[in-house]
Enzyme design. Structure first.
Site, PDB file in Angstrom:
ATOM      1  N   GLY A  73      10.639   3.365  -2.346  1.00  0.00           N
ATOM      2  CA  GLY A  73       9.739   3.748  -1.231  1.00  0.00           C
ATOM      3  C   GLY A  73      10.765   4.289   0.002  1.00  0.00           C
ATOM      4  CE  LYS A  97      -1.914   0.994   2.891  1.00  0.00           C
ATOM      5  NZ  LYS A  97      -3.351   0.215   2.745  1.00  0.00           N
ATOM      6  CG  MET A 145      11.390  -8.208  -3.787  1.00  0.00           C
ATOM      7  SD  MET A 145      12.096  -9.376  -2.714  1.00  0.00           S
ATOM      8  CE  MET A 145      11.619  -9.069  -1.210  1.00  0.00           C
ATOM      9  CG  HIS A 173       4.444  -2.304  -4.132  1.00  0.00           C
ATOM     10  ND1 HIS A 173       3.846  -3.194  -3.271  1.00  0.00           N
ATOM     11  CD2 HIS A 173       5.852  -2.769  -4.044  1.00  0.00           C
ATOM     12  CE1 HIS A 173       4.696  -3.940  -2.550  1.00  0.00           C
ATOM     13  NE2 HIS A 173       5.907  -3.591  -2.941  1.00  0.00           N
ATOM     14  CE  LYS A 218       7.635  -0.914   5.680  1.00  0.00           C
ATOM     15  NZ  LYS A 218       8.173  -1.998   4.778  1.00  0.00           N
TER      16      LYS A 218
END
Ligand code: PAF
Length: 281
Positions: free
Chosen positions: A148, A185, A31, A38, A150
């Site tokens: 990711g 992050k 996004m 990223h 995350k």
């Protein structure tokens, strides 16, 4: 200069030409407002594929009515420079009208995995994610796509969607990238005031606590969650959305650590909702 395609047709033509030349295509959906997390996905895609497409699209469908769609940070110029420097070949940056044409009414939805964790506080989120990611997969037709760890629930959901819907794409999960002090992050970290930024460290510290308990052999999920809860509650600016231990594949809560698990949490620091997690085999 890296090419920025805004139309589906442009992406299709380019990818077709690459495939005709026998080249493999890696894909990193984002996004935007790209950070080192990223970048690690793009790097990995560049290593493993001949060509790499990065999509930058703030997908309205995955935001609830009271969420941060309008304020979500955007910086296409900086993002393009990062993509180019990291070796990506094409950016797909469509307008919402290009992705959701007039009369749009087809969705990709999933049960079970979407009903826990973030799915509880963000009821429309994963339908929006599954729908946009399948559209992007149809447009880019990559050999591999990179996500990711995350967003661990999102990664599990995308893997399940690809399996369930027979999509011929390899899904590659990549490790969480953290700031030097441990904070995972996230584009949303920019919302934090200096005081909140300090307070946000409580997330990674609590994940470390869970890792210590798991490594020392603690098998009772409730014990781990209760210690994590105490730790988060020691930070006055933090408010827990959830802290849960779930089966790493099905995202269903489990009482005992007897299989690969995901220990995940979402915590508000002020008004900003942050997530963090750890996997344990
Ligand atoms: O993780 C994200 O940034 C988004 O959910 C994704 C996968 C790009 C879909 O909009």
């Amino acid at each position: 200069m890296i090419t920025i395609a805004t139309k589906v047709k442009e992406v299709r033509e380019q990818v077709k030409a690459w495939k005709k030349a026998g080249l493999t295509v890696g894909f990193v959906p984002t996004m935007g407002y790209l950070h080192e997390g990223h970048q690690s996905l793009i790097k990995r895609a560049v290593e493993e594929n001949d060509k790499v497409v990065v999509s930058i699209f703030v997908n309205p469908m995955q935001f609830g009515p009271t969420e941060d769609l309008d304020s979500y940070p955007r910086d296409l110029e900086k993002d393009s420079a990062l993509c180019e420097a990291t070796g990506a070949n094409l950016i797909f940056h469509p307008e919402p009208e290009e992705m959701y044409t007039d009369g749009f009414c087809s969705y990709v939805d999933m049960s079970v995995l979407t009903e826990e964790l973030c799915g509880l506080s963000r009821p429309v989120h994963f339908r929006g994610v599954c729908t946009v990611v399948s559209k992007l997969f149809h447009i880019v037709t990559p050999d591999r796509a990179y996500f990711g760890q995350k967003d661990a629930q999102q990664l599990a959901i995308i893997k399940r969607m690809v399996l369930d819907l027979n999509m011929d794409i390899e899904i590659v999960g990549c490790p969480i990238v953290r700031e030097a002090d441990g904070l995972a992050k996230s584009s949303r970290n920019t919302y934090l005031s200096p005081e909140e930024r300090k307070a946000a460290l409580i997330l990674s510290q609590t994940i470390q606590l869970a890792e210590q308990l798991l490594q020392s052999g603690e098998k009772d999920a409730a014990t781990i969650i209760s210690q994590m809860t105490k730790k988060i509650e020691s930070e006055p600016l933090a408010r827990i959305d959830y802290i849960k231990i779930v089966d790493a594949m099905t995202m269903q809560q489990i009482p005992t650590i007897d299989r690969p698990i995901l220990c995940a949490m979402a915590v508000y620091i002020g008004k900003t909702r942050l997530i963090d997690n750890t996997m344990f085999e």
